[in-house]
Enzyme design. Structure first.
Site, short mmCIF file in Angstrom:
data_model
loop_
_atom_site.label_atom_id
_atom_site.label_comp_id
_atom_site.label_asym_id
_atom_site.label_seq_id
_atom_site.Cartn_x
_atom_site.Cartn_y
_atom_site.Cartn_z
CE LYS A 123 -4.38 1.24 0.14
NZ LYS A 123 -5.57 0.57 -0.43
CG ASP A 147 -7.32 3.57 -0.90
OD1 ASP A 147 -7.93 2.49 -0.85
OD2 ASP A 147 -7.27 4.35 0.08
P1 NDP Z 1 -12.95 7.97 -2.87
O1 NDP Z 1 -11.87 8.94 -2.62
O2 NDP Z 1 -13.49 7.80 -4.24
O3 NDP Z 1 -14.20 8.28 -1.90
C1 NDP Z 1 -14.06 8.28 -0.52
C2 NDP Z 1 -15.39 8.67 0.09
O4 NDP Z 1 -15.32 8.50 1.50
C3 NDP Z 1 -15.74 10.13 -0.14
O5 NDP Z 1 -17.13 10.29 -0.19
C4 NDP Z 1 -15.15 10.79 1.10
O6 NDP Z 1 -15.72 12.04 1.41
C5 NDP Z 1 -15.48 9.78 2.15
N1 NDP Z 1 -14.53 9.92 3.26
C6 NDP Z 1 -13.18 9.89 3.20
N2 NDP Z 1 -12.64 10.11 4.40
C7 NDP Z 1 -13.68 10.28 5.23
C8 NDP Z 1 -13.78 10.54 6.62
N3 NDP Z 1 -12.70 10.68 7.39
N4 NDP Z 1 -15.04 10.65 7.15
C9 NDP Z 1 -16.15 10.51 6.38
N5 NDP Z 1 -16.11 10.27 5.04
C10 NDP Z 1 -14.90 10.16 4.50
O7 NDP Z 1 -12.41 6.59 -2.29
P2 NDP Z 1 -12.91 5.11 -2.58
O8 NDP Z 1 -14.37 5.09 -2.82
O9 NDP Z 1 -11.99 4.54 -3.60
O10 NDP Z 1 -12.55 4.40 -1.21
C11 NDP Z 1 -13.49 4.29 -0.12
C12 NDP Z 1 -13.05 3.19 0.81
O11 NDP Z 1 -13.00 1.94 0.08
C13 NDP Z 1 -11.66 3.34 1.42
O12 NDP Z 1 -11.65 2.77 2.71
C14 NDP Z 1 -10.77 2.50 0.50
O13 NDP Z 1 -9.59 2.08 1.12
C15 NDP Z 1 -11.72 1.35 0.22
N6 NDP Z 1 -11.42 0.56 -0.96
C16 NDP Z 1 -11.34 1.14 -2.20
C17 NDP Z 1 -11.08 0.37 -3.31
C18 NDP Z 1 -11.10 0.92 -4.68
O14 NDP Z 1 -11.00 0.14 -5.64
N7 NDP Z 1 -11.23 2.22 -4.88
C19 NDP Z 1 -10.80 -1.07 -3.18
C20 NDP Z 1 -10.99 -1.60 -1.85
C21 NDP Z 1 -11.26 -0.78 -0.79
P3 NDP Z 1 -14.88 13.39 1.17
O15 NDP Z 1 -15.00 13.66 -0.29
O16 NDP Z 1 -15.52 14.39 2.03
O17 NDP Z 1 -13.45 13.11 1.61
#
Ligand code: NDP
Length: 455
Positions: free
Chosen positions: A129, A169
């Site tokens: 990572k 991510d």
């Molecule tokens: P994105 O950056 O596309 O979206 C993240 C989302 O989560 C946004 O809506 C963001 O809001 C919100 N968020 C982030 N930090 C916080 C916080 N501290 N409190 C509340 N909301 C928060 O990321 P992904 O959708 O790619 O990833 C989301 C999760 O899924 C993560 O845990 C990631 O590790 C996991 N994941 C992702 C994969 C992928 O293929 N993308 C694969 C496997 C797991 P804001 O815009 O306000 O920050």
């Protein structure tokens, strides 16, 4: 879960002692070690080979300076990370997170989880990572490009298509991957599948964008079916509004459920008529706006916006009743109070799209109340599985259709559920898919580490 195996008790103490100030990493390791007790009790050979002692220590950790110049000509300095956790079953593989909260403890917890997740996919990928405390929010495209180029200038010395293959991510989407890929190609003068999540015009795979959210729903569908339930007609709460949340909403809706919430780090939308996904896609994928703006854009008159965590499950008219919860935002977003609200508001199942979104207290609450619980390592493995398929397509210099990739993804998620289910049953913990995921993921890596000797 109270451990009785003294070797495991000592190991957890050692991990705590050696990784002070990294609570997320200690949390991730403790959860895994606790569920491995029945395996370790039977497998002295793995203890003798020092498999777990080696598994909790990353093979390599790289920390570097990322200097870049902002639009005002001012020098900015961020910190870059890549943790190459374990390469027993394949090249390191795992995403790059760009978020101000990133420090070494977050990257280590994610890298550790990735080792087990990648093992569960059945594909040959080790765990790693990376990331930076850079915040892409509010930056211009030119600033994001300069940051990505500087980040990749150092990272390129440590990665490669057969060594370490990063992906997206939080904060790293198609735009960032494009800039990083361009810089890698320029520096190394080679066009290889060194990153996944690439654009479709330069080696990306169809269905990669959708894969984590779709995969989460494929896994959940299996878990529900094994317990005589389905998505059809159910009410679903989703957190986040990024890549995972958007495509989980899409697939859950296709499966006949009604998704009533999405959120971001400021607040959440409750739409009792079902989230209008085109509006969320336009706001988040195109305009990079806050989820609050959903209210002014949707045609659904009953939609509400609230500041704070979606897991309070509160609306203007009282509690938000749900059947299924799919957290898709970030680590530890559901604490004990959130878990209690999920239970009290009627949920019978929860499956994790985000990595480690539930605190240990929250997980205990699910298990004590008999919720079906799909842990992140298994439930969100569809993203990295499809990244693995992107790597195969790049190596073959061929590309598959959307339907071909989606069918493979579906098959992988079905087999992941089966592996979790069977491992839980074999070790006397039927229905505990968290234990099943940890055990099934661990055994493949452990056998490979033992076979390869003390390296
Ligand atoms: P994105 O950056 O596309 O979206 C993240 C989302 O989560 C946004 O809506 C963001 O809001 C919100 N968020 C982030 N930090 C916080 C916080 N501290 N409190 C509340 N909301 C928060 O990321 P992904 O959708 O790619 O990833 C989301 C999760 O899924 C993560 O845990 C990631 O590790 C996991 N994941 C992702 C994969 C992928 O293929 N993308 C694969 C496997 C797991 P804001 O815009 O306000 O920050």
């Amino acid at each position: 879960m109270a451990l009785t195996n003294q070797y495991l008790i000592d190991l957890i103490e050692k991990v705590k002692d050696r990784n002070k100030g990294e609570p997320e990493f200690i949390q991730a390791v403790t959860e895994v070690i606790e569920t491995l007790e029945p395996v370790i009790n039977k497998r002295q050979d793995l203890v003798d080979a020092g498999v777990l002692d080696r598994l909790v220590e990353p093979e390599r950790q790289i920390i570097f300076r990322v200097p870049w110049v902002d639009d005002n000509g001012k020098v900015q300095v961020n910190r870059g990370f890549r943790v190459q956790f374990n390469s027993a079953i394949g090249p390191y593989k795992g995403g790059i997170r760009l978020h101000p909260s990133v420090y070494i403890g977050i990257i280590k917890f994610l890298g550790f989880e990735q080792v087990f997740k990648n093992s569960l996919t059945t594909l040959p990928m080790g765990g790693g990572k990376g990331g930076s405390d850079f915040d892409p929010k509010g930056k211009s495209d030119a600033e994001v490009m300069r940051f990505c180029q500087s980040f990749m200038t150092e990272l390129s010395k440590h990665i490669g298509a057969d060594t370490d293959v990063p992906a997206g991510d939080i904060g790293t989407g198609a735009r960032e991957i494009g800039f990083m890929f361009g810089q890698y190609k320029r520096l190394r003068n080679e066009f290889t599948g060194v990153l996944t999540g690439k654009g479709l015009t330069y080696g990306g795979s169809l269905a990669r964008t959708e894969a984590t959210g779709y995969g989460l729903c494929y896994f959940t569908k299996e878990m529900l079916a094994a317990n005589g339930k389905s998505f059809d007609g159910k009410t679903v709460a989703i957190s986040g509004s990024g890549n995972v949340a958007i495509y989980a909403t899409e697939k859950a809706t296709q499966f006949g459920a009604k998704v009533v919430t999405v959120s971001d780090s400021n607040g959440y939308v409750y739409d009792p008529d079902g989230i209008e996904l085109d509006v969320v896609k336009q706001l988040k994928e195109v305009e990079r706006k806050r989820i609050k703006e959903y209210i002014g854009r949707t045609s659904h008159k009953n939609a509400e916006y609230h500041e704070g965590s979606v897991w309070t499950l509160k609306s203007n008219s009282g509690d938000i009743k749900i059947d299924i919860a799919l957290p898709c935002a970030t680590q530890n977003e559901i604490d004990a109070a959130g878990a209690k609200a999920i239970v009290a508001n009627g949920a019978f199942a929860i499956a994790e799209g985000a990595n480690m979104p539930s605190t240990p207290e929250a997980i205990n609450t699910y298990l004590e109340n008999g919720l079906l619980y799909g842990p992140a390592k298994a439930a969100n493995a569809g993203g990295v599985a499809t990244s693995g398929l992107e790597m195969s397509q790049n190596s073959e210099r061929l590309s598959c259709t959307f339907e071909e990739v989606d069918a493979k993804l579906h098959g992988i998620m079905v087999s992941i559920f089966k592996a979790c289910d069977e491992a839980a049953k074999e070790y006397g913990m039927e229905g505990n898919y968290m234990a099943g995921a940890n055990i099934a993921g661990f055994l493949k890596v452990a056998e490979a580490m033992k076979a390869q000797g003390c390296v």
